[in-house]
Scaffold this active site. Structure first.
Site, PDB file in Angstrom:
ATOM      1  N   ASP A  41       0.843  -1.203   0.000  1.00  0.00           N
ATOM      2  CA  ASP A  41       0.000   0.000   0.000  1.00  0.00           C
ATOM      3  C   ASP A  41       0.879   1.255   0.000  1.00  0.00           C
ATOM      4  O   ASP A  41       0.370   2.381  -0.095  1.00  0.00           O
ATOM      5  CB  ASP A  41      -1.021  -0.002   1.145  1.00  0.00           C
ATOM      6  CG  ASP A  41      -0.386  -0.049   2.516  1.00  0.00           C
ATOM      7  OD1 ASP A  41       0.852  -0.193   2.616  1.00  0.00           O
ATOM      8  OD2 ASP A  41      -1.145   0.059   3.516  1.00  0.00           O
ATOM      9  N   SER A  42       2.217   1.058   0.031  1.00  0.00           N
ATOM     10  CA  SER A  42       3.133   2.177  -0.223  1.00  0.00           C
ATOM     11  C   SER A  42       2.867   2.750  -1.616  1.00  0.00           C
ATOM     12  O   SER A  42       3.313   3.857  -1.931  1.00  0.00           O
ATOM     13  CB  SER A  42       4.592   1.716  -0.119  1.00  0.00           C
ATOM     14  OG  SER A  42       4.789   0.511  -0.838  1.00  0.00           O
ATOM     15  N   ASP A  94      -1.121  -5.986  -0.163  1.00  0.00           N
ATOM     16  CA  ASP A  94      -1.479  -5.379   1.123  1.00  0.00           C
ATOM     17  C   ASP A  94      -2.977  -5.161   1.213  1.00  0.00           C
ATOM     18  O   ASP A  94      -3.582  -4.606   0.287  1.00  0.00           O
ATOM     19  CB  ASP A  94      -0.817  -3.989   1.217  1.00  0.00           C
ATOM     20  CG  ASP A  94       0.327  -3.954   2.205  1.00  0.00           C
ATOM     21  OD1 ASP A  94       0.285  -4.707   3.200  1.00  0.00           O
ATOM     22  OD2 ASP A  94       1.260  -3.177   1.965  1.00  0.00           O
ATOM     23  N   LYS A 110      -1.398  -9.300   2.962  1.00  0.00           N
ATOM     24  CA  LYS A 110      -0.656  -8.844   4.143  1.00  0.00           C
ATOM     25  C   LYS A 110      -1.549  -7.927   4.968  1.00  0.00           C
ATOM     26  O   LYS A 110      -2.255  -7.078   4.400  1.00  0.00           O
ATOM     27  CB  LYS A 110       0.620  -8.110   3.720  1.00  0.00           C
ATOM     28  CG  LYS A 110       1.424  -7.584   4.912  1.00  0.00           C
ATOM     29  CD  LYS A 110       2.857  -7.244   4.544  1.00  0.00           C
ATOM     30  CE  LYS A 110       3.017  -5.912   3.853  1.00  0.00           C
ATOM     31  NZ  LYS A 110       2.564  -4.754   4.633  1.00  0.00           N
ATOM     32  N   GLU A 149      -1.547  -5.464   8.475  1.00  0.00           N
ATOM     33  CA  GLU A 149      -0.738  -4.800   9.503  1.00  0.00           C
ATOM     34  C   GLU A 149      -1.361  -4.995  10.885  1.00  0.00           C
ATOM     35  O   GLU A 149      -2.593  -4.939  11.023  1.00  0.00           O
ATOM     36  CB  GLU A 149      -0.632  -3.293   9.206  1.00  0.00           C
ATOM     37  CG  GLU A 149       0.240  -2.987   8.004  1.00  0.00           C
ATOM     38  CD  GLU A 149       0.501  -1.499   7.812  1.00  0.00           C
ATOM     39  OE1 GLU A 149       0.203  -0.694   8.727  1.00  0.00           O
ATOM     40  OE2 GLU A 149       1.016  -1.133   6.733  1.00  0.00           O
ATOM     41  N   GLU A 180       9.100  -4.290  10.523  1.00  0.00           N
ATOM     42  CA  GLU A 180       9.520  -2.998   9.951  1.00  0.00           C
ATOM     43  C   GLU A 180       9.963  -2.040  11.050  1.00  0.00           C
ATOM     44  O   GLU A 180       9.270  -1.869  12.075  1.00  0.00           O
ATOM     45  CB  GLU A 180       8.355  -2.373   9.150  1.00  0.00           C
ATOM     46  CG  GLU A 180       8.744  -1.008   8.578  1.00  0.00           C
ATOM     47  CD  GLU A 180       7.799  -0.469   7.509  1.00  0.00           C
ATOM     48  OE1 GLU A 180       6.840  -1.173   7.146  1.00  0.00           O
ATOM     49  OE2 GLU A 180       8.040   0.664   7.050  1.00  0.00           O
TER      50      GLU A 180
HETATM   51  O1  KIV Z   1       3.499  -1.133   1.631  1.00  0.00           O
HETATM   52  C1  KIV Z   1       4.652  -1.573   1.617  1.00  0.00           C
HETATM   53  O2  KIV Z   1       5.449  -1.328   0.713  1.00  0.00           O
HETATM   54  C2  KIV Z   1       5.068  -2.414   2.734  1.00  0.00           C
HETATM   55  C3  KIV Z   1       6.506  -2.811   2.800  1.00  0.00           C
HETATM   56  C4  KIV Z   1       7.304  -1.660   3.206  1.00  0.00           C
HETATM   57  C5  KIV Z   1       6.719  -3.975   3.681  1.00  0.00           C
HETATM   58  O3  KIV Z   1       4.280  -2.746   3.540  1.00  0.00           O
END
Ligand code: KIV
Length: 308
Positions: free
Chosen positions: A53-54, A92, A122, A124, A191
């Site tokens: 989600d970056s 994510d 994924k 969080e 992280e």
């Molecule tokens: O969103 C992302 O890129 C991440 C990584 C930094 C692990 O969660």
């Protein structure tokens, strides 16, 4: 009934990640958000590709990861899916997509599976996420956990700060890691935590740990593609190693293109198509006499001949 590995024979699965941890082979992970970069990562043999989600920050230009939507994540996941043949494709769950009850959460995870072609999601958060993670796993969707500096918690954390620096916070992180491991996560992203804490977690849990800003003792590493390639506009965090400066390279190329267009240096004759000489005379008596016909020009000539 016989069971064959088929195309999965050469693909990384969640089981491969566990095998790698057992054998002490580092898991190479990278984010990707589009076809071209996902293809480069996959062809380079990256084990795990994350549509992180970056995306919200490095691709869409938001300040945080919070605004990115399910539809946006899905759109990019599909592009990445079309490129990836080898790596495990993880996506994510964006902020808000796993916070509104079991039904909605599972529905969102299933969308990533059915419509996006992801192979794991994924999520969080620590022990508090265990109930929802169990529901997703029960739907046959592997889950990767993510603890420490969780960017979706930026407002609670008061910024992007290294976590797990006090005895109390270390105990919480260890308890979170153990709870997620027991819930059956297929890997755990660590992280922004001190190396010593990540090393301890990596020893303590069976699931493979994948570090970002968590030191070299993790079972694998992940970087954001734009950080690795020098395409991020903010100063890099301490944990980033920039492997090339694609930003500078691309900027130079765009400047050269701009200058060439302005000075009429682009396009040149080499980037131009030509008519065969016979047709040129119809079009323009002043046309260059040494023009060479290419396939396209030949077909134009044939069409003209057929018409006449
Ligand atoms: O969103 C992302 O890129 C991440 C990584 C930094 C692990 O969660």
């Amino acid at each position: 009934m016989s069971v064959t590995t088929g195309e999965f024979g050469h693909r990384i699965t969640v089981q491969t990640l566990s095998e790698k941890k057992r054998k002490g082979e580092p898991i190479v992970s990278l984010t990707a958000y589009d076809y071209a970069t996902a293809r480069l990562a996959d062809e380079a043999g990256v084990d795990l590709i994350l549509v992180g989600d970056s995306l919200a920050q490095v691709v869409l230009g938001y300040d945080t990861t919070l605004p990115v939507t399910m539809d946006e994540m899905l759109h990019h996941t599909r592009a990445v899916r079309r490129a990836v043949r080898h790596a495990l494709l993880v996506v994510d769950m964006p902020f808000g997509s796993y916070h509104a009850g079991v039904t909605k959460t599972v529905e969102n995870a299933v969308r990533f599976f059915k419509d996006g072609g992801a192979e794991a999601v994924k999520v969080e958060g620590g022990a508090a996420r265990v109930p929802i993670i169990r529901h997703i796993i029960a739907t046959e969707i592997p889950v990767i956990g993510h603890i420490g500096l969780t960017p979706q918690s930026v407002h609670r954390m008061g910024g992007y700060k290294v976590q797990g620096k006090t005895a109390k916070d270390i105990d919480t992180l260890l308890a979170d890691a153990v709870a997620l491991d027991a819930a059956g996560v297929s890997a755990l992203v660590l992280e922004g935590i001190p190396r010593e804490v990540a090393a301890r977690i990596s020893r303590e849990v069976a699931t493979p740990t994948i570090g970002i800003g968590a030191g070299p003792e993790c079972d694998g590493q992940i970087l954001v593609f734009h950080d690795l390639a020098g395409l991020a506009f903010n100063p890099p965090a301490k944990f980033v190693r920039r492997y090339c400066n694609a930003g500078e390279l691309i900027s130079e190329a765009i400047h050269s293109y701009r200058d060439d267009v302005r000075s009429h240096a682009f396009p040149a004759d080499a980037q131009s198509y030509h008519l065969p000489r016979e047709i040129q005379t119809h079009l323009n008596e002043d046309a260059p006499k040494d023009a060479i016909g290419d396939e396209e020009a030949t077909s134009v000539l044939k069409r003209k001949q057929a018409e006449s």
